[in-house]
Design a protein around this motif. Structure first.
Motif, short mmCIF file in Angstrom:
data_model
loop_
_atom_site.label_atom_id
_atom_site.label_comp_id
_atom_site.label_asym_id
_atom_site.label_seq_id
_atom_site.Cartn_x
_atom_site.Cartn_y
_atom_site.Cartn_z
N SER A 93 0.78 -1.23 -0.17
CA SER A 93 0.08 -0.20 0.10
C SER A 93 1.07 1.30 -0.29
O SER A 93 0.16 2.42 -0.27
N ASN A 94 2.00 1.27 0.54
CA ASN A 94 2.42 2.39 0.69
C ASN A 94 3.49 2.96 -0.91
O ASN A 94 4.54 4.03 -0.99
N LEU A 95 3.85 2.01 -1.48
CA LEU A 95 4.59 2.17 -3.02
C LEU A 95 3.28 3.29 -4.17
O LEU A 95 2.58 2.56 -3.11
N LEU A 96 4.33 3.67 -4.58
CA LEU A 96 3.09 4.46 -5.86
C LEU A 96 3.07 3.09 -7.11
O LEU A 96 3.80 2.18 -7.31
N VAL A 97 2.24 3.57 -7.74
CA VAL A 97 1.26 2.83 -8.55
C VAL A 97 1.99 1.97 -9.71
O VAL A 97 3.12 1.42 -10.06
N TRP A 98 3.69 2.95 -10.11
CA TRP A 98 4.10 2.63 -10.78
C TRP A 98 5.67 1.83 -9.99
O TRP A 98 6.67 0.80 -10.64
N GLN A 99 5.57 1.93 -8.97
CA GLN A 99 6.38 1.24 -8.74
C GLN A 99 6.20 0.08 -8.01
O GLN A 99 6.95 -0.92 -8.28
N ASN A 100 4.83 -0.56 -7.94
CA ASN A 100 4.82 -1.74 -7.52
C ASN A 100 4.12 -2.77 -9.40
O ASN A 100 4.69 -3.20 -9.03
N LEU A 101 4.28 -2.12 -9.78
CA LEU A 101 3.72 -2.47 -11.52
C LEU A 101 5.22 -2.74 -12.02
O LEU A 101 5.01 -4.05 -12.59
N THR A 102 6.69 -1.70 -11.45
CA THR A 102 8.19 -2.32 -11.77
C THR A 102 8.43 -3.25 -11.25
O THR A 102 8.84 -4.09 -11.88
N VAL A 103 8.52 -3.32 -10.55
CA VAL A 103 8.47 -4.21 -9.73
C VAL A 103 8.03 -6.08 -10.04
O VAL A 103 8.59 -7.09 -10.69
N PHE A 104 6.40 -6.14 -10.56
CA PHE A 104 6.23 -6.74 -10.75
C PHE A 104 6.09 -7.08 -12.36
O PHE A 104 6.20 -8.73 -12.82
N ILE B 16 13.34 -1.86 -0.98
CA ILE B 16 14.04 -0.80 -1.32
C ILE B 16 13.61 0.63 -1.69
O ILE B 16 13.57 1.35 -0.53
N TYR B 17 12.33 -0.02 -2.30
CA TYR B 17 11.18 1.32 -2.47
C TYR B 17 9.79 1.12 -1.13
O TYR B 17 9.47 2.10 -0.35
N LEU B 18 10.15 0.40 -0.64
CA LEU B 18 8.99 -0.20 0.89
C LEU B 18 10.17 0.79 2.11
O LEU B 18 9.72 1.98 2.33
N TYR B 19 11.37 0.68 1.86
CA TYR B 19 12.13 1.97 3.11
C TYR B 19 12.31 3.06 2.62
O TYR B 19 12.09 4.02 3.42
N THR B 20 13.10 3.50 1.49
CA THR B 20 12.83 4.88 0.42
C THR B 20 11.27 5.44 0.74
O THR B 20 11.86 7.05 1.06
#
Lengths: 253, 267
Positions: A93-104, B16-20
Motif C-alpha cells: 500500500s505505501n508504494l507508488l503505483v508505478w513502483q508496484n507495477l515495475t517490481v511485478f 528498497i522502495y518500501l524503505y525509501t
C-alpha cells in the motif's frame, strides 16, 4: 475438442483437510479464449480449486496441466504465462503505483517494462494514477491497478478471484467489459470465481456450479439455470444455498 | 539448481522502495540499536570510572558484543521481517503465484538482511567511535569473517523463524523478534562461555555465533585472530544452514499441503 487448444486441464482433483473433503474429483478443461466461471456457495470448493490451480496448495490426488505441462513439474515456466488478481490480495500500500507495477514487471520478466506499464495504464484508463500511493486508491482504482499487474506479462491464462467484489455497479460493468474485450482481442483464457451472478453471466462462456466439493452442474449460464427450472442463475444459487437441492431436483453430475 | 538473479533483484528493489517510501522504517534500523549502544556505552563508562575490573579492555567487550549481536539480529530480521512485510501488505499471494522460486525468495530476503546490517552497522560504528573511542576495525583481519559468520547465522535463524510463522500463522509473528533472543543467553555475547554451567557449554559451542563472540574477546584482549574459532563457526554454519534449509523446505511443503500459506496470507 481440439486438444491443442486446451490451456488448462484439471483431472480428478481431490483435496482433503483432515476428515473434511474440500474438493471431490473435480475435472474440467479451459480452452484458448474461453472464459470459465466457478460458482458456488461459501464452502463449495471454489477457493480451494483456485488455490490448487495457482500452486498455493497441493492436491491430495489428481493432476493439473497447463499448456500441456504438469503444474508441479513445470511450475515456473507455467506461472510465467499465467497471472492472477483477487479482491482479497493487494499490492504493497505505501508504494507508488508505478513502483508496484515495475517490481511485478521485472518478476514476470517483461521485456520493456516501462512501455508495457504505460500501455496498460492507458488501456485501463488509469494513467493519472501512475504516481499515486497505492494505499490511497479507491476500490475501483485499486481493482484496475490489480488488473494492470495481472496483465503485465500478457498472460495466456488469467485467474480472477471475485475481481469485482466491493466495486460499484458502474466500475464493475467497466471491468466486465474490459475483460470481454481482452478475451476477444487477445484470445485470453479466463477462470473466474464470483458471487456476483451478473459477472458470471456476462463474462463467462461456461460455468461449473460447485457444491460440497463436487460438480453440481455445468454448462452455459443460461443452460444451467434453465435445466433446473429456475428463473435465473441467482435464483438457482439461492436455491442451492438454502438447501433446496432435492426440491429442485438437482443431483451432482 | 535454476536461479534467476533478475528475480532476486526485483524482489530486493521492492524492499528498497518500501524503505525509501517510508523513512519511519529506518527508525527501527537505527533507533533501537542506537539506544542499546548508548545504554551499554554509558554503563561501561560508569564502570570504568568506578575503576572496577580490567578496564579499558572490558568496555570494548561490552560495546563490541552489542554491535556484533546487532549484526546477527538485523540479518535475521532481514529474512523474517521481509516475509512479514508481504503478509502485512497482503501481497504474499501475488509473490507466491508469480514465477518466483522459493530459493530466489529466500535469497532476496537474505540480501535485504545484508542491507539492513549495512545501515545499522554504519551508524553504530560511527557513534561507538565518536562517543566511546571504540573502533570495530580493531578486530583487524578477523572482522570480515566474524561479520560473515554472524550474517550467515542470522539468515538461518531468519529462515527458521519464517518457517515457524508460516506454519503457526500470524499469531506467531512475534517469533520474528523472539527467536534470536532464545539463543542469546547461550551465545556468550557479553561474557565468556566459561561462565556458563559446564553442561551448557557444549550446547553454547554448537551455536555458530559463540566462537565469534569468543574470538572477538580474544582479539580485543590483544591476542592474534583465532582462525580456528572462525573455522569452527563456519563449519557450524554449514550444519545450521543445512538444518535451516531442510526445516524451511519441509515446512513449506506442509503449509502447501495443509493450505496454511493462503491462510497466513489472507488473515
Amino acid at each position: 475438442m481440439n486438444h491443442s487448444t486446451v490451456i488448462l486441464e484439471a483431472d480428478k482433483l481431490v483435496k482433503t483437510f483432515g476428515d473434511s473433503t474440500a474438493l471431490d474429483g473435480l475435472s474440467f478443461q479451459v480452452t484458448k479464449g474461453e472464459s470459465l466461471g466457478l460458482l458456488g456457495v461459501n464452502g463449495a470448493g471454489k477457493t480451494t480449486a483456485m488455490n490448487l490451480l495457482l500452486g498455493l496448495t497441493t492436491p491430495t490426488s489428481g493432476t493439473i496441466r497447463m499448456f500441456g505441462k504438469d503444474l508441479w513439474k513445470h511450475r515456473i515456466e507455467i506461472l510465467k504465462q499465467v497471472n492472477f488478481s483477487s479482491a482479497y490480495t493487494s499490492l504493497p500500500s505505501n508504494l507508488l503505483v508505478w513502483q508496484n507495477l515495475t517490481v511485478f514487471a521485472r518478476l514476470y520478466g517483461v521485456a520493456k517494462p516501462k512501455q508495457r506499464i504505460e500501455e496498460l495504464l492507458e488501456l485501463l484508463d488509469i494513467t493519472h494514477l501512475r504516481k499515486s500511493v497505492t494505499g490511497t486508491l479507491s476500490a475501483g482504482e485499486s481493482t484496475r491497478v490489480n488488473l494492470a499487474k495481472a496483465l503485465l506479462n500478457e498472460p495466456r491464462l488469467l485467474l480472477l478471484d471475485e475481481p469485482t467484489a466491493s466495486l460499484d455497479p458502474d466500475i464493475a460493468d467497466r471491468v466486465r467489459k474490459l475483460l470481454r474485450k481482452l478475451q476477444a482481442e487477445r484470445g485470453l483464457s479466463i477462470l473466474y470465481t464470483s458471487h456476483n451472478m451478473r459477472d458470471i453471466e456476462e463474462v463467462c462462456d461456461r460455468l461449473i456450479f460447485l457444491h460440497g466439493g463436487k460438480v453440481l452442474a455445468e454448462g452455459t449460464p443460461g443452460e444451467v439455470h434453465e435445466r433446473f427450472h429456475r428463473s435465473s442463475l441467482e435464483d438457482l444459487f439461492i436455491g442451492v444455498a438454502r438447501g433446496e437441492i432435492d426440491a429442485i431436483g438437482l443431483k451432482p453430475l | 539448481m535454476p536461479f534467476s538473479f533478475n528475480t532476486v533483484s526485483a524482489l530486493v528493489l521492492r524492499y528498497i522502495y518500501l524503505y525509501t517510501r517510508n523513512p519511519v522504517r529506518f527508525v527501527e534500523l537505527i533507533f533501537w540499536p542506537l539506544v542499546d549502544l548508548l545504554m551499554w556505552g554509558f554503563l561501561t563508562v560508569y564502570l570504568k570510572k568506578q575503576g572496577v575490573g580490567e578496564f579499558p579492555t572490558a568496555i570494548t567487550y561490552l560495546i563490541g558484543g552489542m554491535i556484533l549481536w546487532d549484526v546477527l539480529f538485523r540479518s535475521q530480521q532481514g529474512v523474517s521481517i521481509s516475509f512479514l512485510e508481504d503478509v502485512w501488505t497482503r501481497n504474499l499471494l501475488n509473490i507466491f503465484v508469480a514465477p518466483v522460486r522459493t530459493v530466489e525468495y529466500v535469497a532476496a530476503t537474505c540480501v535485504v538482511g545484508v542491507l539492513r546490517v549495512g545501515v545499522t552497522l554504519l551508524v553504530l560504528v560511527l557513534v561507538a567511535s565518536l562517543a566511546y573511542q571504540f573502533h570495530l576495525t580493531d578486530l583487524g583481519f578477523g572482522l570480515l569473517p566474524f561479520l560473515g559468520n554472524l550474517i550467515l547465522f542470522g539468515w538461518f535463524l531468519g529462515m527458521i523463524s519464517t518457517a515457524l510463522i508460516m506454519r503457526l500463522g500470524q499469531a506467531a509473528e512475534s517469533l520474528a523478534w523472539a527467536v534470536p533472543f532464545f539463543i542469546q543467553p547461550l551465545a556468550s555475547v557479553f561474557y565468556p562461555v566459561s561462565v556458563l554451567p559446564e553442561w551448557l557449554q557444549p550446547i553454547a559451542m554448537a551455536l555458530p555465533c559463540t566462537p565469534v563472540f569468543e574470538g572477538m574477546r580474544t582479539v580485543l584482549a590483544g591476542q592474534p585472530v583465532p582462525w580456528g574459532s572462525i573455522q569452527h563457526a563456519f563449519i557450524l554454519n554449514l550444519i545450521w544452514g543445512t538444518i535451516a534449509g531442510l526445516f524451511f523446505a519441509v515446512n513449506l511443503r506442509h503449509v502447501r499441503k495443509a493450505g496454511l500459506l493462503v491462510k497466513v496470507a489472507t488473515q
